[in-house]
Design a protein around this motif. Structure first.
Motif, PDB file in Angstrom:
ATOM      1  N   ARG A 416       0.595  -1.171   0.142  1.00  0.00           N
ATOM      2  CA  ARG A 416       0.161  -0.206   0.095  1.00  0.00           C
ATOM      3  C   ARG A 416       1.085   1.111  -0.426  1.00  0.00           C
ATOM      4  O   ARG A 416       0.772   2.316  -0.451  1.00  0.00           O
ATOM      5  CB  ARG A 416      -0.725   0.162   1.385  1.00  0.00           C
ATOM      6  N   ARG A 417       2.072   0.862  -0.133  1.00  0.00           N
ATOM      7  CA  ARG A 417       2.871   2.296   0.515  1.00  0.00           C
ATOM      8  C   ARG A 417       3.995   2.137  -1.029  1.00  0.00           C
ATOM      9  O   ARG A 417       3.900   1.521  -1.827  1.00  0.00           O
ATOM     10  CB  ARG A 417       3.798   1.606   1.657  1.00  0.00           C
ATOM     11  N   ARG A 418       4.217   3.484  -1.057  1.00  0.00           N
ATOM     12  CA  ARG A 418       4.775   4.243  -3.000  1.00  0.00           C
ATOM     13  C   ARG A 418       6.103   4.442  -2.137  1.00  0.00           C
ATOM     14  O   ARG A 418       7.161   4.181  -1.712  1.00  0.00           O
ATOM     15  CB  ARG A 418       4.606   5.797  -2.356  1.00  0.00           C
ATOM     16  N   PRO A 419       6.905   3.095  -3.496  1.00  0.00           N
ATOM     17  CA  PRO A 419       8.583   2.667  -3.032  1.00  0.00           C
ATOM     18  C   PRO A 419       9.017   3.918  -3.179  1.00  0.00           C
ATOM     19  O   PRO A 419       8.951   4.593  -4.102  1.00  0.00           O
ATOM     20  CB  PRO A 419       8.678   2.233  -4.097  1.00  0.00           C
ATOM     21  N   LEU A 420       9.695   4.150  -2.544  1.00  0.00           N
ATOM     22  CA  LEU A 420      11.008   5.605  -2.782  1.00  0.00           C
ATOM     23  C   LEU A 420      12.637   4.882  -2.824  1.00  0.00           C
ATOM     24  O   LEU A 420      13.192   3.780  -1.981  1.00  0.00           O
ATOM     25  CB  LEU A 420      11.167   6.315  -1.448  1.00  0.00           C
ATOM     26  N   VAL A 421      13.530   4.465  -3.810  1.00  0.00           N
ATOM     27  CA  VAL A 421      13.310   3.542  -3.997  1.00  0.00           C
ATOM     28  C   VAL A 421      15.227   4.273  -4.255  1.00  0.00           C
ATOM     29  O   VAL A 421      15.428   5.566  -4.531  1.00  0.00           O
ATOM     30  CB  VAL A 421      13.758   3.441  -5.795  1.00  0.00           C
ATOM     31  N   ILE A 422      16.334   4.272  -3.545  1.00  0.00           N
ATOM     32  CA  ILE A 422      17.818   4.753  -3.405  1.00  0.00           C
ATOM     33  C   ILE A 422      18.588   4.325  -3.581  1.00  0.00           C
ATOM     34  O   ILE A 422      18.897   3.187  -3.107  1.00  0.00           O
ATOM     35  CB  ILE A 422      17.366   5.214  -0.847  1.00  0.00           C
ATOM     36  N   CYS A 423      19.839   4.662  -4.496  1.00  0.00           N
ATOM     37  CA  CYS A 423      20.478   3.494  -4.882  1.00  0.00           C
ATOM     38  C   CYS A 423      21.761   4.625  -5.743  1.00  0.00           C
ATOM     39  O   CYS A 423      21.786   5.491  -6.131  1.00  0.00           O
ATOM     40  CB  CYS A 423      19.950   2.708  -6.334  1.00  0.00           C
ATOM     41  N   GLY A 424      22.891   3.910  -5.274  1.00  0.00           N
ATOM     42  CA  GLY A 424      23.837   4.255  -6.419  1.00  0.00           C
ATOM     43  C   GLY A 424      24.058   4.223  -8.215  1.00  0.00           C
ATOM     44  O   GLY A 424      23.188   3.723  -8.641  1.00  0.00           O
ATOM     45  N   ASP A 425      24.371   5.268  -8.638  1.00  0.00           N
ATOM     46  CA  ASP A 425      24.443   5.269 -10.059  1.00  0.00           C
ATOM     47  C   ASP A 425      24.810   4.185 -10.829  1.00  0.00           C
ATOM     48  O   ASP A 425      23.953   3.767 -11.640  1.00  0.00           O
ATOM     49  CB  ASP A 425      25.475   6.541 -10.808  1.00  0.00           C
ATOM     50  N   GLY A 426      25.631   3.066  -9.774  1.00  0.00           N
ATOM     51  CA  GLY A 426      26.254   1.694 -10.807  1.00  0.00           C
ATOM     52  C   GLY A 426      25.651   0.927 -10.831  1.00  0.00           C
ATOM     53  O   GLY A 426      25.347   0.009 -11.363  1.00  0.00           O
ATOM     54  N   GLY A 427      24.536   0.859  -9.320  1.00  0.00           N
ATOM     55  CA  GLY A 427      23.287   0.114  -9.403  1.00  0.00           C
ATOM     56  C   GLY A 427      22.566   0.343 -10.173  1.00  0.00           C
ATOM     57  O   GLY A 427      21.201  -0.580 -10.535  1.00  0.00           O
ATOM     58  N   PHE A 428      21.981   1.554 -10.571  1.00  0.00           N
ATOM     59  CA  PHE A 428      20.920   2.128 -11.034  1.00  0.00           C
ATOM     60  C   PHE A 428      21.140   1.719 -12.873  1.00  0.00           C
ATOM     61  O   PHE A 428      20.119   1.134 -13.824  1.00  0.00           O
ATOM     62  CB  PHE A 428      21.508   3.604 -11.789  1.00  0.00           C
TER      63      PHE A 428
END
Length: 536
Positions: A416-428
């Motif tokens: 039910r929650r809205r995803p907030l992804v936090i990642c490095g540029d390499g992983g992205f």
């Protein structure tokens, strides 16, 4: 209308509240996608097989059970990394795949003619998936399907691990007996749980500074309420391992902070004379702490209980938790200290790695599902002040970069929650195409990419001196090809993009993204030498 093999599979999944099929359709399994409409299951076609696996994993972690279907051979082997992570971290994903028919197998055996995407082995996919699933089976005939499907789904739910089911591609539309009754989805008690609970509670009552540690099995088996009841009845302080972060609200009394050695060991855990670890699955970073404190630790995990340096004993985690609550209720509880309540600093100056987490922490409320990647900021992400229950999802044990972006696809359907992804540029860059899936299916995930131009975690592990010496060069193989992230996102159909390089700008970007109903990308530019406050 006839009731078919595909119908049987989908009906059983729908009975367990599965309403989304992830995958990349292929000829051998297309009939499964054709049949979903009759079962109120939506098909979500991802950009890659790997993304499909991560998405099904993210859905399973938030909804309780997931399903995915991709091409045999090329698809399932591409997806195996995602399913391996689901196996390690107890995520029940059902892989349903079309496989070779009898003629395909005969041609391979007698003529050495390979069927489509074949390794040249009759059971190549099955053999590979036996390594990363709790069960792997092939249905050759329609008559085999009910028992195999029921066993697979039951195993996934009972063991909280992925399962693999391969269907002879010739039988998808064959008549099949409709489901009857319900397969078992609970593990039997071992019979040891009450005595073990008595021993463990006695140890807790006699300890001067005991602590409970919540693990991911508490989440997977739906034991959050039981855990909360146990904490209250014992009057005990508690922590959680990273994959179980926010299984209970960190605003609840007794919370002492996340347990993620070596970067985060709360004083209450460090000073504890008894640590009861319930349902924990530990990566290598925990090894030294656990080895050094073996005389102070009780573990309950994977159907076993180990009390200090004693032998492992069989015990079902659900039955054990129930017994622990019953035993704890026999005495009045002690008062529980108030929870730790961190306050983020104000937003000032140029953006640093640490400030990214300060600003994210300041904006978190119970509408967000924080999904950090495996990256330089992983330890800082583990210390984010998540609000409420079930507000955090991470692949912190398997630690595969790129998991976050693609898992958010599934989580956007399962939570039910809205995803907030936090990642490095390499992983992205490893799963960036998932932005296309967000756009195509109108999912409102927000992806925050920390752009420092390098694989920062690898540089830190290999040579951390780079971060202190302004004249040092990074390892050449950790330097990333610079992307224009905003233009890339727009090309994937995500129009809502922002690039920021100050703390105040990040605050505004997060607020604006939250107001938008569309998927969003925020690029947070930081210096390559900037480090987060907590490090692995």
């Amino acid at each position: 209308m006839p009731f078919t093999v595909a119908d049987y599979i989908l009906k059983r999944l729908r009975q367990h509240q599965v309403d989304t099929l992830f995958g990349v359709p292929a000829a051998y399994g297309a009939a499964l996608f054709d049949a979903v409409g009759a079962h109120d299951i939506r098909p979500v076609v991802t950009t890659t097989d790997l993304e499909a696996g991560y998405a099904a994993d993210g859905y399973a972690r938030t909804k309780g059970l997931g399903v995915v279907s991709v091409a045999n051979g090329v698809g399932v082997l591409s997806m195996i990394n995602a399913i391996a992570g689901a196996y390690v971290e107890r995520s029940p994903v059902v892989i349903v795949n079309g496989g070779p028919n009898a003629a395909n197998l005969t041609n391979l055996k007698e003529l050495d003619v390979l069927f489509s995407h074949s390794l040249g082995r009759p059971d190549g996919d099955l053999s590979a998936y036996r390594l990363v699933t709790a069960s792997a089976a092939r249905a050759e005939r329609a008559a085999d399907v009910p028992a195999l499907v029921d066993d697979a789904i039951s195993t996934a739910i009972r063991k909280k691990r992925p399962v693999y089911l391969e269907i002879n591609r010739a039988i998808w539309t064959d008549d099949c007996t409709p489901p009857a009754g319900a397969p078992p989805v609970a593990n039997p008690a071992a019979g040891t749980e009450e005595q073990l609970a008595t021993t463990i509670v006695e140890l807790i009552r006699s300890a001067a500074q005991p602590v409970l540690l919540a693990g991911l099995e508490i989440h997977r088996y739906g034991l959050a309420d039981t855990m909360a009841d146990l904490i209250t009845k014992l009057g005990i302080r508690w922590s959680a391992q990273v994959p179980a972060k926010s299984v209970l609200s960190e605003e609840d009394d007794g919370w002492v902070g996340i347990f993620a050695p070596p970067s985060s060991v709360p004083a209450a855990v460090q000073q504890a004379d008894l640590i009861v670890m319930l349902g924990c699955v530990f990566p290598s970073s925990y090894a030294s702490f656990i080895r050094n404190r073996a005389d102070d630790i009780v573990t309950a995990y994977d159907g076993k209980v180990k009390i200090k340096n004693g032998m492992k004993q069989d015990a079902d985690i659900v039955a054990l938790m129930t017994a622990l609550v019953a035993e704890a209720a026999k005495q009045a509880p002690q008062p529980i200290p108030a929870a730790v309540d961190p306050v983020p600093p104000p937003a000032t100056g140029p953006l640093t790695y640490s400030q990214v987490f300060d600003r994210v922490g300041a904006t978190l409320d119970d509408s967000w599902l924080a999904i950090p990647d495996t990256f330089l900021g992983g330890a800082s992400a583990a210390n984010l002040p998540v609000k409420g229950r079930d507000g955090y999802l991470s692949g912190a044990v398997w630690a595969s970069i790129g998991h976050s972006v693609a898992a958010a696809v599934g989580a956007s359907f399962g939570s039910r929650r809205r995803p907030l992804v936090i990642c490095g540029d390499g992983g992205f860059q490893t799963t960036a195409q998932a932005l296309s899936t967000f756009a195509h299916y109108c999912r409102n995930a927000v992806v925050l990419v920390i752009d420092n131009g390098i694989f920062g975690l690898e540089q830190y592990i290999i040579d951390s001196d780079y971060y202190d010496d302004p004249n040092a060069e990074p390892k050449p193989y950790v330097v990333l090809n610079p992307w224009d992230f905003a233009r890339f996102a727009q090309g994937m159909g995500v129009r809502d993009t922002r690039s920021v390089d100050t703390a105040a700008e990040l605050d505004r970007a997060l607020a604006e993204a939250k107001e938008s109903a569309a998927p969003s990308l925020i690029v947070a530019k930081v210096s390559p030498r900037s480090l987060p406050a907590q490090l692995p």
